[in-house]
Design a protein around this motif. Structure first.
Motif, PDB file in Angstrom:
ATOM      1  N   ARG A   1       0.874  -1.345   0.014  1.00 51.00           N
ATOM      2  CA  ARG A   1       0.161   0.099  -0.001  1.00 51.00           C
ATOM      3  C   ARG A   1       0.888   1.215  -0.014  1.00 51.00           C
ATOM      4  NH1 ARG A   1      -4.643  -0.117   4.124  1.00 51.00           N
ATOM      5  NH2 ARG A   1      -5.439   1.591   2.468  1.00 51.00           N
ATOM      6  N   CYS A   2       1.847   1.262   1.024  1.00 55.21           N
ATOM      7  CA  CYS A   2       2.645   2.478   1.149  1.00 55.21           C
ATOM      8  C   CYS A   2       3.990   2.615   0.666  1.00 55.21           C
ATOM      9  CB  CYS A   2       2.634   3.096   2.753  1.00 55.21           C
ATOM     10  SG  CYS A   2       3.453   2.009   3.743  1.00 55.21           S
ATOM     11  N   HIS A   3       4.458   1.325   0.270  1.00 57.12           N
ATOM     12  CA  HIS A   3       5.721   1.270  -0.225  1.00 57.12           C
ATOM     13  C   HIS A   3       6.920   1.375   0.919  1.00 57.12           C
ATOM     14  CE1 HIS A   3       3.883   0.374  -4.200  1.00 57.12           C
ATOM     15  NE2 HIS A   3       3.227   1.380  -3.938  1.00 57.12           N
TER      16      HIS A   3
ATOM     17  N   ALA B   1       9.118  -5.582   6.505  1.00 55.43           N
ATOM     18  CA  ALA B   1       9.628  -6.454   7.619  1.00 55.43           C
ATOM     19  C   ALA B   1      10.357  -5.754   8.557  1.00 55.43           C
ATOM     20  CB  ALA B   1      10.869  -7.241   6.913  1.00 55.43           C
ATOM     21  N   PRO B   2       9.964  -6.156  10.173  1.00 56.93           N
ATOM     22  CA  PRO B   2       9.101  -7.102  10.336  1.00 56.93           C
ATOM     23  C   PRO B   2       7.654  -6.678   9.926  1.00 56.93           C
ATOM     24  CG  PRO B   2       9.792  -5.982  12.180  1.00 56.93           C
ATOM     25  CD  PRO B   2      10.508  -5.408  11.173  1.00 56.93           C
ATOM     26  N   GLY B   3       7.025  -7.323   9.460  1.00 57.20           N
ATOM     27  CA  GLY B   3       5.697  -7.069   9.023  1.00 57.20           C
ATOM     28  C   GLY B   3       4.519  -8.164   8.986  1.00 57.20           C
ATOM     29  N   HIS B   4       3.616  -7.947   7.921  1.00 60.45           N
ATOM     30  CA  HIS B   4       2.588  -8.736   7.954  1.00 60.45           C
ATOM     31  C   HIS B   4       2.324  -8.999   6.483  1.00 60.45           C
ATOM     32  CE1 HIS B   4       1.949  -7.181  12.137  1.00 60.45           C
ATOM     33  NE2 HIS B   4       2.277  -6.182  11.542  1.00 60.45           N
ATOM     34  N   PHE B   5       1.756 -10.284   6.379  1.00 55.40           N
ATOM     35  CA  PHE B   5       1.370 -10.849   4.966  1.00 55.40           C
ATOM     36  C   PHE B   5      -0.183 -10.541   4.704  1.00 55.40           C
ATOM     37  CE2 PHE B   5       0.781 -13.739   1.677  1.00 55.40           C
ATOM     38  CZ  PHE B   5       1.854 -13.398   0.867  1.00 55.40           C
ATOM     39  N   SER B   6      -0.646 -10.174   3.607  1.00 55.89           N
ATOM     40  CA  SER B   6      -1.854  -9.951   3.303  1.00 55.89           C
ATOM     41  C   SER B   6      -2.179 -11.116   2.336  1.00 55.89           C
ATOM     42  CB  SER B   6      -2.332  -8.544   2.884  1.00 55.89           C
ATOM     43  OG  SER B   6      -3.678  -8.519   2.194  1.00 55.89           O
ATOM     44  N   LEU B   7      -3.056 -12.072   2.419  1.00 52.38           N
ATOM     45  CA  LEU B   7      -3.528 -12.900   1.588  1.00 52.38           C
ATOM     46  C   LEU B   7      -4.253 -12.433   0.637  1.00 52.38           C
ATOM     47  CD1 LEU B   7      -4.622 -16.024   3.692  1.00 52.38           C
ATOM     48  CD2 LEU B   7      -2.355 -15.718   2.516  1.00 52.38           C
ATOM     49  N   GLU B   8      -5.315 -11.448   0.989  1.00 50.74           N
ATOM     50  CA  GLU B   8      -6.196 -10.801  -0.074  1.00 50.74           C
ATOM     51  C   GLU B   8      -5.536  -9.954  -0.996  1.00 50.74           C
ATOM     52  OE1 GLU B   8      -9.820  -7.646   0.039  1.00 50.74           O
ATOM     53  OE2 GLU B   8      -9.515  -8.761   1.781  1.00 50.74           O
TER      54      GLU B   8
ATOM     55  N   GLY C   1      -2.183 -10.018  -1.482  1.00 52.62           N
ATOM     56  CA  GLY C   1      -1.222 -10.781  -2.439  1.00 52.62           C
ATOM     57  C   GLY C   1       0.298 -10.346  -1.860  1.00 52.62           C
ATOM     58  N   GLY C   2       0.483 -10.049  -0.555  1.00 52.59           N
ATOM     59  CA  GLY C   2       1.952  -9.765  -0.319  1.00 52.59           C
ATOM     60  C   GLY C   2       2.238  -9.151   1.068  1.00 52.59           C
ATOM     61  N   MET C   3       3.430  -8.571   1.260  1.00 50.71           N
ATOM     62  CA  MET C   3       3.580  -8.045   2.307  1.00 50.71           C
ATOM     63  C   MET C   3       3.038  -6.536   2.510  1.00 50.71           C
ATOM     64  SD  MET C   3       5.639 -10.339   3.704  1.00 50.71           S
ATOM     65  CE  MET C   3       6.457  -9.162   5.168  1.00 50.71           C
ATOM     66  N   VAL C   4       2.849  -6.163   3.915  1.00 54.31           N
ATOM     67  CA  VAL C   4       2.015  -4.992   4.360  1.00 54.31           C
ATOM     68  C   VAL C   4       2.772  -4.641   5.534  1.00 54.31           C
ATOM     69  CG1 VAL C   4       0.035  -4.945   3.103  1.00 54.31           C
ATOM     70  CG2 VAL C   4       0.177  -5.904   5.385  1.00 54.31           C
ATOM     71  N   CYS C   5       3.053  -3.140   5.717  1.00 52.65           N
ATOM     72  CA  CYS C   5       3.642  -2.894   7.024  1.00 52.65           C
ATOM     73  C   CYS C   5       2.652  -2.793   8.115  1.00 52.65           C
ATOM     74  CB  CYS C   5       4.249  -1.527   6.902  1.00 52.65           C
ATOM     75  SG  CYS C   5       3.054   0.042   6.546  1.00 52.65           S
ATOM     76  N   ALA C   6       3.227  -2.541   9.284  1.00 46.35           N
ATOM     77  CA  ALA C   6       1.969  -2.436  10.650  1.00 46.35           C
ATOM     78  C   ALA C   6       1.114  -1.513  10.374  1.00 46.35           C
ATOM     79  CB  ALA C   6       3.131  -2.404  11.862  1.00 46.35           C
ATOM     80  N   ALA C   7       1.268  -0.192   9.834  1.00 44.42           N
ATOM     81  CA  ALA C   7       0.397   0.945   9.699  1.00 44.42           C
ATOM     82  C   ALA C   7      -0.665   0.276   8.841  1.00 44.42           C
ATOM     83  CB  ALA C   7       1.150   2.003   9.174  1.00 44.42           C
ATOM     84  N   CYS C   8      -0.368  -0.208   7.786  1.00 38.46           N
ATOM     85  CA  CYS C   8      -1.436  -0.669   6.675  1.00 38.46           C
ATOM     86  C   CYS C   8      -2.168  -1.888   6.895  1.00 38.46           C
ATOM     87  CB  CYS C   8      -0.697  -0.662   5.317  1.00 38.46           C
ATOM     88  SG  CYS C   8      -0.034   0.868   4.808  1.00 38.46           S
ATOM     89  N   ARG C   9      -1.836  -2.651   7.979  1.00 34.52           N
ATOM     90  CA  ARG C   9      -2.092  -3.904   8.274  1.00 34.52           C
ATOM     91  C   ARG C   9      -3.723  -4.021   8.570  1.00 34.52           C
ATOM     92  NH1 ARG C   9      -1.413  -7.006  13.673  1.00 34.52           N
ATOM     93  NH2 ARG C   9      -2.119  -9.159  13.086  1.00 34.52           N
ATOM     94  N   ALA C  10      -4.415  -4.880   7.868  1.00 34.46           N
ATOM     95  CA  ALA C  10      -5.706  -5.007   8.396  1.00 34.46           C
ATOM     96  C   ALA C  10      -5.763  -6.378   9.306  1.00 34.46           C
ATOM     97  CB  ALA C  10      -6.622  -5.730   7.330  1.00 34.46           C
TER      98      ALA C  10
END
Length: 125
Positions: free
Chosen positions: A40-42, A46-53, A55-64
């Motif tokens: 989302r924000c580029h 890492a350390p981060g989160h993975f969004s299945l929906e 399709g990849g890595m997201v940061c903590a701020a953009c995490r659902a």
């Protein structure tokens, strides 16, 4: 053939090769997960989160809320494996638990997107 020879070695890291193979297959089909930064924000993910929906890595701020935590060693390994030449894989050391976590993550990612593809009228078995 060298890939198969490597798997036959006594000290082969089978989980590592399985993970690399899955990434290459997904990459060849154009469906590999986004691993470099936040989708989302580029910013670094890492350390981060993975969004299945997504399709990849997201940061903590953009995490659902429903997204999976990914250890930095797993996300870094996935990125390295995706870009590494087959001949150099044997140099990489990956803890068995990180290989297993990476394989579970890719299996969930693949199952999610294959289910989504089938639901949209794509190929079925």
């Amino acid at each position: 053939l060298s890939f198969l020879d490597e798997l036959n070695r006594e000290d082969a890291q089978v989980g590592l090769y399985e993970l690399a193979f899955k990434l290459r297959v997904l990459d060849n089909f154009g469906t590999a997960p986004h691993l470099r930064d936040c989708l989302r924000c580029h910013k670094p993910a890492a350390p981060g989160h993975f969004s299945l929906e997504r399709g990849g890595m997201v940061c903590a701020a953009c995490r659902a809320r429903a997204e999976a935590d990914v250890r930095p060693t797993v996300s870094e390994s996935l990125l390295a494996l995706r870009e590494m030449d087959w001949a150099k894989l044997k140099r990489l050391r990956l803890r068995p638990e990180d290989a297993a976590a990476g394989n579970r993550l890719l299996d969930r990612f693949t199952a999610y997107h294959v289910k989504d593809f089938n639901a949209k009228g794509g190929a079925t078995r």
